[in-house]
Design an enzyme around this catalytic site. Structure first.
Site, short mmCIF file in Angstrom:
data_model
loop_
_atom_site.label_atom_id
_atom_site.label_comp_id
_atom_site.label_asym_id
_atom_site.label_seq_id
_atom_site.Cartn_x
_atom_site.Cartn_y
_atom_site.Cartn_z
N ASN A 186 -12.74 -3.30 2.52
CA ASN A 186 -13.72 -2.22 2.50
C ASN A 186 -14.60 -2.38 1.26
O ASN A 186 -14.09 -2.63 0.16
CB ASN A 186 -13.01 -0.87 2.47
CG ASN A 186 -12.18 -0.64 3.71
OD1 ASN A 186 -12.56 -1.04 4.81
ND2 ASN A 186 -11.02 -0.01 3.55
N ASP A 202 0.85 -1.19 0.00
CA ASP A 202 0.00 0.00 0.00
C ASP A 202 0.89 1.24 0.00
O ASP A 202 1.90 1.31 0.70
CB ASP A 202 -0.91 -0.01 1.23
CG ASP A 202 -2.06 0.97 1.09
OD1 ASP A 202 -3.20 0.53 0.98
OD2 ASP A 202 -1.80 2.21 1.10
N ILE A 203 0.49 2.23 -0.79
CA ILE A 203 1.31 3.44 -0.94
C ILE A 203 1.28 4.31 0.32
O ILE A 203 2.19 5.11 0.54
CB ILE A 203 0.82 4.23 -2.18
CG1 ILE A 203 1.91 5.09 -2.75
CG2 ILE A 203 -0.43 5.02 -1.90
CD1 ILE A 203 1.61 5.63 -4.14
N HIS A 229 -10.11 -5.36 -3.31
CA HIS A 229 -8.77 -5.57 -2.73
C HIS A 229 -8.87 -5.94 -1.27
O HIS A 229 -9.71 -5.43 -0.54
CB HIS A 229 -7.87 -4.35 -2.91
CG HIS A 229 -8.47 -3.07 -2.41
ND1 HIS A 229 -9.42 -2.38 -3.11
CD2 HIS A 229 -8.25 -2.37 -1.28
CE1 HIS A 229 -9.77 -1.29 -2.45
NE2 HIS A 229 -9.08 -1.28 -1.32
P1 AMP Z 1 -9.78 1.41 0.22
O1 AMP Z 1 -10.15 2.60 1.07
O2 AMP Z 1 -10.05 0.12 0.91
O3 AMP Z 1 -10.39 1.49 -1.15
O4 AMP Z 1 -8.22 1.47 0.10
C1 AMP Z 1 -7.52 1.88 -1.03
C2 AMP Z 1 -6.05 1.78 -0.68
O5 AMP Z 1 -5.31 1.88 -1.87
C3 AMP Z 1 -5.55 2.87 0.27
O6 AMP Z 1 -5.02 2.27 1.45
C4 AMP Z 1 -4.48 3.59 -0.55
O7 AMP Z 1 -3.39 4.00 0.22
C5 AMP Z 1 -4.10 2.52 -1.57
N1 AMP Z 1 -3.57 3.04 -2.81
C6 AMP Z 1 -4.08 4.01 -3.60
N2 AMP Z 1 -3.31 4.19 -4.69
C7 AMP Z 1 -2.28 3.31 -4.58
C8 AMP Z 1 -1.14 3.01 -5.39
N3 AMP Z 1 -0.90 3.68 -6.53
N4 AMP Z 1 -0.29 2.04 -4.97
C9 AMP Z 1 -0.53 1.38 -3.82
N5 AMP Z 1 -1.59 1.62 -3.02
C10 AMP Z 1 -2.44 2.57 -3.40
#
Ligand code: AMP
Length: 123
Positions: free
Chosen positions: A97, A37-38, A110
């Site tokens: 989520n 996760d970023i 995810h």
């Molecule tokens: P959610 O709120 O469950 O949809 O989580 C989305 C997740 O994706 C968040 O924890 C973000 O930090 C992560 N995220 C968004 N863009 C990226 C990316 N380019 N690479 C890795 N993680 C990401």
């Protein structure tokens, strides 16, 4: 095939799957990709996605049991490989989520897999 689109060109996780956006890869096979996760909440925080575009857990059907089951059984192994300590002292958290009220921001299904020594940033 039960899902109308296998690839959504506007989806950030589809772009990661296609290699159009870089990611720190944790695992890959024909159907699944895992990457860090970023914006991690915990010392270990990676995401597991199906390579096919499926918007959320709200869209899965019986046809998805195979890869979903594999994702869930793979998560503990990857969690340990990424530095989570063994159960019961260690462990990990799996979060999916789903939908706006479920806190979902990226609409490509995810699993969050989080773990490592506390305190965590969130949760
Ligand atoms: P959610 O709120 O469950 O949809 O989580 C989305 C997740 O994706 C968040 O924890 C973000 O930090 C992560 N995220 C968004 N863009 C990226 C990316 N380019 N690479 C890795 N993680 C990401």
């Amino acid at each position: 095939m039960t899902h109308p689109t296998d690839h959504d060109p506007a989806c950030i996780f589809c772009k990661i799957v296609a290699g159009q956006i870089p990611s720190r890869k944790v695992y890959e096979d024909d159907e699944l990709l895992a990457f860090h996760d970023i914006a991690p909440w915990a010392p270990v925080h990676f995401l597991m996605v199906p390579k096919r575009h499926i918007a959320s857990m709200a869209q899965v059907t019986e046809a998805d049991q195979g890869w979903l089951g594999r994702m869930m059984t793979l998560a503990p192994r990857l969690a340990l490989e990424q530095g989570c300590r063994p159960y019961p002292e260690g462990g990990f958290r799996i979060v999916v989520n789903t939908g706006l009220e479920g806190g979902q921001e990226v609409h490509h299904l995810h699993l969050h897999v989080m773990g490592g020594p506390r305190p965590w940033l969130k949760g």
